[in-house]
Design a protein around this motif. Sequence first.
Motif, mmCIF file in Angstrom:
data_model
loop_
_atom_site.group_PDB
_atom_site.id
_atom_site.type_symbol
_atom_site.label_atom_id
_atom_site.label_comp_id
_atom_site.label_asym_id
_atom_site.label_seq_id
_atom_site.Cartn_x
_atom_site.Cartn_y
_atom_site.Cartn_z
ATOM 1 N N MET A 278 0.864 -15.926 -24.210
ATOM 2 C CA MET A 278 1.225 -15.561 -24.493
ATOM 3 C C MET A 278 2.700 -15.755 -24.448
ATOM 4 N N SER A 279 3.254 -16.219 -25.935
ATOM 5 C CA SER A 279 4.971 -17.191 -24.970
ATOM 6 C C SER A 279 5.945 -15.538 -25.865
ATOM 7 N N ILE A 280 6.720 -15.359 -24.748
ATOM 8 C CA ILE A 280 8.169 -14.876 -24.855
ATOM 9 C C ILE A 280 8.690 -15.571 -25.511
ATOM 10 N N TYR A 281 10.228 -15.311 -25.838
ATOM 11 C CA TYR A 281 11.346 -15.814 -26.076
ATOM 12 C C TYR A 281 12.509 -14.686 -26.219
ATOM 13 N N LEU A 282 13.705 -15.823 -25.477
ATOM 14 C CA LEU A 282 15.087 -15.398 -25.526
ATOM 15 C C LEU A 282 15.479 -15.739 -26.562
ATOM 16 N N HIS A 283 16.208 -14.812 -27.692
ATOM 17 C CA HIS A 283 16.628 -16.070 -29.180
ATOM 18 C C HIS A 283 18.240 -15.647 -28.688
ATOM 19 N N PHE A 284 18.738 -16.651 -28.859
ATOM 20 C CA PHE A 284 20.102 -16.842 -29.092
ATOM 21 C C PHE A 284 20.451 -16.584 -30.164
ATOM 22 N N ARG A 285 21.624 -16.357 -31.215
ATOM 23 C CA ARG A 285 21.601 -16.907 -32.363
ATOM 24 C C ARG A 285 23.729 -16.378 -32.527
ATOM 25 N N ALA A 286 24.262 -17.681 -32.645
ATOM 26 C CA ALA A 286 25.809 -17.287 -33.073
ATOM 27 C C ALA A 286 26.481 -16.908 -34.780
ATOM 28 N N VAL A 287 26.764 -16.210 -34.539
ATOM 29 C CA VAL A 287 26.896 -15.679 -35.901
ATOM 30 C C VAL A 287 28.367 -14.858 -36.023
ATOM 31 N N ALA A 288 29.588 -15.241 -36.938
ATOM 32 C CA ALA A 288 30.476 -14.680 -37.393
ATOM 33 C C ALA A 288 30.523 -12.800 -37.644
ATOM 34 N N VAL A 289 31.294 -12.210 -37.044
ATOM 35 C CA VAL A 289 31.132 -10.686 -37.064
ATOM 36 C C VAL A 289 31.220 -10.237 -38.499
ATOM 37 N N SER A 290 31.773 -11.451 -39.573
ATOM 38 C CA SER A 290 31.979 -11.001 -40.377
ATOM 39 C C SER A 290 31.243 -10.894 -41.724
ATOM 40 N N GLU A 291 29.665 -12.130 -40.856
ATOM 41 C CA GLU A 291 28.072 -11.583 -41.161
ATOM 42 C C GLU A 291 27.242 -10.933 -40.957
ATOM 43 N N ILE A 292 27.508 -9.993 -40.401
ATOM 44 C CA ILE A 292 26.539 -8.939 -39.921
ATOM 45 C C ILE A 292 26.898 -7.589 -39.672
ATOM 46 N N ARG A 293 25.672 -6.895 -39.963
ATOM 47 C CA ARG A 293 25.634 -5.644 -39.673
ATOM 48 C C ARG A 293 25.273 -4.943 -38.576
ATOM 49 N N ASP A 294 25.898 -3.778 -38.237
ATOM 50 C CA ASP A 294 25.690 -3.074 -36.926
ATOM 51 C C ASP A 294 24.372 -2.411 -37.123
ATOM 52 N N ASP A 295 23.376 -2.990 -37.383
ATOM 53 C CA ASP A 295 21.932 -1.985 -37.463
ATOM 54 C C ASP A 295 20.709 -3.029 -37.302
ATOM 55 N N HIS A 296 20.130 -1.863 -36.645
ATOM 56 C CA HIS A 296 19.088 -2.315 -36.299
ATOM 57 C C HIS A 296 18.030 -3.279 -37.024
ATOM 58 N N THR A 297 17.256 -2.741 -38.161
ATOM 59 C CA THR A 297 16.858 -3.167 -39.330
ATOM 60 C C THR A 297 17.207 -4.324 -39.925
ATOM 61 N N TRP A 298 18.687 -4.412 -40.368
ATOM 62 C CA TRP A 298 19.320 -5.712 -40.756
ATOM 63 C C TRP A 298 19.026 -6.666 -39.875
ATOM 64 N N LEU A 299 18.897 -6.339 -38.615
ATOM 65 C CA LEU A 299 20.020 -7.621 -37.782
ATOM 66 C C LEU A 299 18.380 -7.826 -37.161
ATOM 67 N N ALA A 300 17.217 -6.925 -37.108
ATOM 68 C CA ALA A 300 16.508 -7.744 -36.354
ATOM 69 C C ALA A 300 15.406 -8.629 -38.468
ATOM 70 N N ALA A 301 16.078 -8.469 -39.530
ATOM 71 C CA ALA A 301 15.999 -9.439 -40.704
ATOM 72 C C ALA A 301 16.381 -10.660 -40.330
ATOM 73 N N PHE A 302 17.446 -10.534 -39.967
ATOM 74 C CA PHE A 302 18.605 -11.875 -39.536
ATOM 75 C C PHE A 302 17.984 -12.727 -38.578
ATOM 76 N N MET A 303 17.772 -11.955 -37.205
ATOM 77 C CA MET A 303 17.089 -12.197 -36.634
ATOM 78 C C MET A 303 15.943 -13.070 -36.899
ATOM 79 N N SER A 304 14.845 -12.245 -37.542
ATOM 80 C CA SER A 304 14.018 -12.976 -37.930
ATOM 81 C C SER A 304 14.134 -14.371 -38.929
ATOM 82 N N GLU A 305 14.459 -13.915 -40.058
ATOM 83 C CA GLU A 305 14.623 -15.117 -40.396
ATOM 84 C C GLU A 305 15.634 -16.368 -39.308
ATOM 85 N N ALA A 306 15.966 -15.964 -38.925
ATOM 86 C CA ALA A 306 16.875 -17.693 -38.303
ATOM 87 C C ALA A 306 15.889 -18.166 -36.946
#
Length: 161
Positions: free
Chosen positions: A1-29
Amino acid sequence: MSIYLHFRAVAVSEIRDDHTWLAAFMSEAWENDEAEYAAGIAHSISKSWNAVHDLYAAADALCTDADEPWNLPIYGGRPVLHSADANPSDPPLMLLEPPGVSQAAQFLTTVSFDELWNVVEARFSALGWTKQEHLEHHRDLQEFYGQAASAGHAVVKAVWA
């Protein structure tokens, strides 16, 4: 089983401080990881991120900085809590705001990798961890955080299994 810590840089103006939204954003990333890595806006560490954190924790023995900037590259940031409607399979997320990203970049630029390695070498070598592997992680993180800090970006972190 592989497990990763994934980092994604993003402008603050482009993100929402919401777990559901961020999870979808990180999944797409995560799905676009090759292009994002090439652009310098994403990075990941497979399984060994705790060892990289332990390497940076050696800075505690080298300096007396009460802010502990060595915590920032791997575990820095604040947890983004699951909302009531979040998918339970969504990854754990952390958000490191731009000032923290800048502190992490400064730490990674100023800390001596060789001095850190001297502190942990015996323990890491006994565990089979190599200097070259950690040097590569260090250089990659220096570059990633340096670019993110220069752009004034935040860094979102997700754990993928």
